[in-house]
Scaffold this motif. Structure first.
Motif, PDB file in Angstrom:
ATOM      1  N   ILE A 326      71.385 -16.176  -3.874  1.00  0.00           N
ATOM      2  CA  ILE A 326      72.129 -15.742  -2.688  1.00  0.00           C
ATOM      3  C   ILE A 326      71.548 -16.387  -1.446  1.00  0.00           C
ATOM      4  CG2 ILE A 326      72.815 -13.759  -1.293  1.00  0.00           C
ATOM      5  CD1 ILE A 326      72.603 -12.051  -3.844  1.00  0.00           C
ATOM      6  N   VAL A 327      72.421 -17.027  -0.678  1.00  0.00           N
ATOM      7  CA  VAL A 327      72.031 -17.590   0.611  1.00  0.00           C
ATOM      8  C   VAL A 327      72.480 -16.634   1.703  1.00  0.00           C
ATOM      9  CG1 VAL A 327      72.272 -19.517   2.217  1.00  0.00           C
ATOM     10  CG2 VAL A 327      72.226 -19.954  -0.249  1.00  0.00           C
ATOM     11  N   LEU A 467      67.001 -14.635  -3.277  1.00  0.00           N
ATOM     12  CA  LEU A 467      67.704 -14.527  -2.012  1.00  0.00           C
ATOM     13  C   LEU A 467      66.948 -15.423  -1.042  1.00  0.00           C
ATOM     14  CD1 LEU A 467      69.391 -11.648  -0.212  1.00  0.00           C
ATOM     15  CD2 LEU A 467      67.628 -12.889   1.031  1.00  0.00           C
ATOM     16  N   LEU A 468      67.673 -16.301  -0.353  1.00  0.00           N
ATOM     17  CA  LEU A 468      66.985 -17.272   0.497  1.00  0.00           C
ATOM     18  C   LEU A 468      67.669 -17.405   1.850  1.00  0.00           C
ATOM     19  CD1 LEU A 468      68.540 -20.360   0.579  1.00  0.00           C
ATOM     20  CD2 LEU A 468      68.014 -20.153  -1.841  1.00  0.00           C
ATOM     21  N   VAL A 469      66.849 -17.758   2.828  1.00  0.00           N
ATOM     22  CA  VAL A 469      67.296 -18.089   4.178  1.00  0.00           C
ATOM     23  C   VAL A 469      66.895 -19.527   4.439  1.00  0.00           C
ATOM     24  CG1 VAL A 469      67.038 -17.602   6.635  1.00  0.00           C
ATOM     25  CG2 VAL A 469      67.020 -15.716   4.981  1.00  0.00           C
ATOM     26  N   SER A 470      67.834 -20.347   4.908  1.00  0.00           N
ATOM     27  CA  SER A 470      67.495 -21.749   5.159  1.00  0.00           C
ATOM     28  C   SER A 470      68.469 -22.357   6.156  1.00  0.00           C
ATOM     29  CB  SER A 470      67.529 -22.556   3.851  1.00  0.00           C
ATOM     30  OG  SER A 470      67.228 -23.914   4.098  1.00  0.00           O
ATOM     31  N   HIS A 471      67.932 -23.225   7.034  1.00  0.00           N
ATOM     32  CA  HIS A 471      68.768 -24.035   7.918  1.00  0.00           C
ATOM     33  C   HIS A 471      69.033 -25.403   7.314  1.00  0.00           C
ATOM     34  CE1 HIS A 471      66.966 -21.386  11.264  1.00  0.00           C
ATOM     35  NE2 HIS A 471      68.219 -21.033  11.099  1.00  0.00           N
ATOM     36  N   ASP A 472      68.501 -25.650   6.122  1.00  0.00           N
ATOM     37  CA  ASP A 472      68.653 -26.945   5.459  1.00  0.00           C
ATOM     38  C   ASP A 472      69.999 -26.946   4.726  1.00  0.00           C
ATOM     39  OD1 ASP A 472      68.593 -29.104   3.630  1.00  0.00           O
ATOM     40  OD2 ASP A 472      66.406 -29.041   3.518  1.00  0.00           O
ATOM     41  N   PHE A 483      77.006 -16.171  -1.320  1.00  0.00           N
ATOM     42  CA  PHE A 483      76.711 -16.330   0.099  1.00  0.00           C
ATOM     43  C   PHE A 483      77.026 -15.037   0.837  1.00  0.00           C
ATOM     44  CE2 PHE A 483      77.715 -20.368  -1.786  1.00  0.00           C
ATOM     45  CZ  PHE A 483      76.706 -21.200  -1.327  1.00  0.00           C
ATOM     46  N   TRP A 484      76.013 -14.512   1.535  1.00  0.00           N
ATOM     47  CA  TRP A 484      76.176 -13.340   2.384  1.00  0.00           C
ATOM     48  C   TRP A 484      76.056 -13.779   3.837  1.00  0.00           C
ATOM     49  CZ3 TRP A 484      72.384  -9.362  -0.296  1.00  0.00           C
ATOM     50  CH2 TRP A 484      72.938  -8.961  -1.522  1.00  0.00           C
ATOM     51  N   GLN A 485      76.926 -13.254   4.686  1.00  0.00           N
ATOM     52  CA  GLN A 485      76.914 -13.630   6.091  1.00  0.00           C
ATOM     53  C   GLN A 485      76.815 -12.383   6.965  1.00  0.00           C
ATOM     54  OE1 GLN A 485      79.893 -16.502   7.190  1.00  0.00           O
ATOM     55  NE2 GLN A 485      79.835 -15.950   9.366  1.00  0.00           N
ATOM     56  N   ILE A 486      75.947 -12.442   7.976  1.00  0.00           N
ATOM     57  CA  ILE A 486      75.812 -11.360   8.949  1.00  0.00           C
ATOM     58  C   ILE A 486      76.812 -11.607  10.073  1.00  0.00           C
ATOM     59  CG2 ILE A 486      74.251 -10.188  10.538  1.00  0.00           C
ATOM     60  CD1 ILE A 486      71.926 -11.332   8.801  1.00  0.00           C
ATOM     61  N   GLU A 487      77.731 -10.681  10.217  1.00  0.00           N
ATOM     62  CA  GLU A 487      78.806 -10.877  11.203  1.00  0.00           C
ATOM     63  C   GLU A 487      79.267  -9.517  11.718  1.00  0.00           C
ATOM     64  OE1 GLU A 487      83.167 -12.383  10.477  1.00  0.00           O
ATOM     65  OE2 GLU A 487      81.835 -14.116  10.593  1.00  0.00           O
ATOM     66  N   ASN A 488      79.327  -9.370  13.028  1.00  0.00           N
ATOM     67  CA  ASN A 488      79.784  -8.127  13.662  1.00  0.00           C
ATOM     68  C   ASN A 488      79.028  -6.910  13.129  1.00  0.00           C
ATOM     69  OD1 ASN A 488      81.727  -9.545  15.170  1.00  0.00           O
ATOM     70  ND2 ASN A 488      83.182  -9.433  13.454  1.00  0.00           N
ATOM     71  N   GLY A 496      81.583 -19.462   0.644  1.00  0.00           N
ATOM     72  CA  GLY A 496      80.665 -20.589   0.742  1.00  0.00           C
ATOM     73  C   GLY A 496      80.141 -20.722   2.159  1.00  0.00           C
ATOM     74  N   PRO A 497      79.275 -21.708   2.418  1.00  0.00           N
ATOM     75  CA  PRO A 497      78.651 -21.831   3.735  1.00  0.00           C
ATOM     76  C   PRO A 497      79.436 -22.672   4.735  1.00  0.00           C
ATOM     77  CG  PRO A 497      77.673 -23.422   2.245  1.00  0.00           C
ATOM     78  CD  PRO A 497      78.708 -22.664   1.447  1.00  0.00           C
ATOM     79  N   GLU A 498      80.466 -23.387   4.290  1.00  0.00           N
ATOM     80  CA  GLU A 498      81.070 -24.404   5.153  1.00  0.00           C
ATOM     81  C   GLU A 498      81.744 -23.824   6.397  1.00  0.00           C
ATOM     82  OE1 GLU A 498      80.195 -27.379   4.696  1.00  0.00           O
ATOM     83  OE2 GLU A 498      79.304 -26.960   2.738  1.00  0.00           O
ATOM     84  N   ASN A 499      82.423 -22.684   6.257  1.00  0.00           N
ATOM     85  CA  ASN A 499      83.054 -22.080   7.439  1.00  0.00           C
ATOM     86  C   ASN A 499      82.007 -21.689   8.471  1.00  0.00           C
ATOM     87  OD1 ASN A 499      85.665 -22.386   6.543  1.00  0.00           O
ATOM     88  ND2 ASN A 499      85.799 -20.322   5.677  1.00  0.00           N
TER      89      ASN A 499
END
Length: 509
Positions: A326-327, A467-472, A483-488, A496-499
């Protein structure tokens, strides 16, 4: 016409870093330098800038050419200066007073908020410190720009800003950049130099395409080497047969023919060149002890807060299952590292009832934080590993050497080692822990491309749950399968990460 010309350039510092390097740099060139940690990238940039003298060869520059060189580390004397003053003082003394507006223009260009301009650099993040170093160089309008690992400490938004800024830079100003960030190199370069000890090939391509071309060249050279060695062996076998016949028959002609065959074999062997074999900066290997549990971690609407109690987001009901990679996506300050810390505490401390996070009892954690805080700066590598694992001295030294930490570095304080060396020690600790779940916060920080690819390969080969965090971006795209995203103030699952990458990029424009 070349603005900078390198002719048979070479540097030897104990070992040979590079030699016989020929390179012409012209207007419009955007050159990426690629090599493993400690293989001479920074030394080459300093040589071009004129602050380091090469062992062999020459660097010539167009008359009057000024070079701006942004190094990796910030000078301690700058840390007490406010951002604006640090940039203003980079101007020549006669301009610093009368043309201080130049500093204002650069800070506006770099979108530095007003409140940060008055703060000392030592009170700012590593990312802002890096942009301050760039601003100090750019305020003097250099004719050529050298960047040494410019994306270190930058978040994704600032990396995308830097890419756009470099791509919008005047074509008359050539760029030479040393970086381990593959996506960044693809975005800003049009030529790639692979720095090697003997022959350093250059391709008129950005990194990824140049890497494919390099692999083809290396493979072709290896095939040619094998053919040459095989032909030499056949000549030697023929010579041995003729020699036996010549001895038995007493034929002088066969003796002469035998010598001719041996001479041809020797010439072929002398001319045969093996394909380049990159000297590894140290092996990265992982382990996975496995578990029968299908669900490793359960989050029941856990709250992620700042140290002062401000709510950042809630997780909702989430599960981490065996085989998940999980990213965690989110902007700087959104709480990614805070969630990693909560997971770590819940797994190690067993306080799941308090935090809303529960881990299966069979979970064995492997954790790396972006600051490598578990490795004390005053510790030596021998002490850091020896305290955690019961190995004899000889075994410890062998393990460290295999990870790229030579005998001369094993008793040195960790604080005096490079970022790449510290990262490889952290990766060795991970392997020896033999976990079945990995928490990785910016694990590719300071790793060279070889190390990044090795870490990707190991995570995939061992089917590691993490579970990882990366700017790469390259690492994220290769490794992630969820893929988990923190939003609102919520944690949501995305495809996926592309959006997210695209949204960050659009916000910079």
């Amino acid at each position: 016409m070349a603005l900078i010309n390198l002719k048979t350039l070479g540097v030897t510092l104990g070992a040979r870093l590079f030699s016989n390097l020929d390179l012409s740099v012209e207007a419009g060139d955007r050159i990426g330098i690629v090599a493993a940690n400690g293989r001479g990238k920074s030394t080459l940039l300093r040589t071009i800038a004129g602050t380091f003298e090469a062992t062999d060869g020459d660097v010539t520059k167009a008359r009057g050419l000024t070079i701006g060189h942004v190094e990796q580390d910030i000078a301690p004397a700058l840390l007490t200066l406010p951002f604006h003053e640090a940039v203003r003082q980079a101007l020549p003394s006669e301009q610093a007073e009368s043309e201080s507006w130049r500093a204002d223009v650069v800070l506006e260009t770099f979108e530095v908020p007003d409140e940060l301009r008055r703060r000392p650099l030592g009170a700012l993040s590593g990312g802002w410190q890096r942009l301050a170093l760039l601003a100090r160089v750019w305020v003097n309008d250099p004719d050529a720009l050298l960047l040494d690992e410019p994306t270190n400490h930058l978040d994704l938004a600032r990396i995308r800003w830097l890419e756009d800024w470099l791509n919008g830079m005047p074509q008359s100003v050539p760029l030479i950049v040393a970086s381990h960030d593959r996506a960044f190199l693809d975005a800003v370069t049009n030529r790639t130099l692979f720095l090697r000890a003997d022959q350093s090939p250059v391709f008129a391509l950005p990194y990824s395409r140049a890497r494919l071309a390099l692999d083809e060249v290396d493979a072709s050279q290896e095939r040619q080497f094998q053919r040459d060695i095989k032909a030499a062996q056949q000549l030697r076998r023929q010579a041995a047969k003729l020699n036996n016949i010549g001895i038995n028959s007493g034929s002088d002609l066969l003796v002469i023919k035998t010598k001719q065959l041996k001479d041809r074999a020797e010439r072929l062997e002398d001319a045969a060149r093996p394909a380049h074999q990159e000297r590894s900066a140290g092996a990265i290997r992982l382990a996975n002890r496995g578990t029968h549990a299908k669900q490793l971690v359960t989050m029941d609407d856990a709250e992620v807060r700042t140290p002062d109690g401000t709510l950042l987001f809630k997780t909702g009901k989430r599960w981490i299952c065996q085989g998940d990679r999980i990213v965690l996506l989110g902007r700087n300050g959104s709480g990614k590292s805070r969630l990693v810390g909560l997971l770590r505490d819940a797994i190690l401390g067993g306080d799941g009832g308090q935090s809303g996070i529960r881990a299966t009892p069979s979970l064995a954690l492997g954790h790396v934080d972006q600051a490598l805080a578990d490795l004390g700066n005053t510790d030596t590598p021998m002490a850091a590993i020896g305290r955690r694992f019961e190995f004899g001295d000889q075994r410890l030294r062998s393990l460290l050497a295999g990870a790229g930490i030579g005998i001369d570095m094993q008793e040195r304080p960790i604080g005096r080692l490079s970022g790449g060396q510290k990262s490889r020690i952290a990766m060795l600790v991970l392997r020896l822990t033999n976990p079945n779940f990995y928490l990785l916060d910016e694990p590719t920080n300071h790793l060279d491309i070889e190390g990044q690819e090795a870490l990707e390969t190991e995570l995939m080969a061992h089917e590691a749950s993490c579970l990882l965090v990366s700017h790469d971006r390259s690492f994220v795209r290769t490794v992630g399968n969820r893929f988990w995203q923190i939003e609102n103030r919520k944690l949501i699952e995305v495809d996926g990460p592309e959006n997210f990458f695209a949204t960050v990029s659009e916000e910079q424009n």
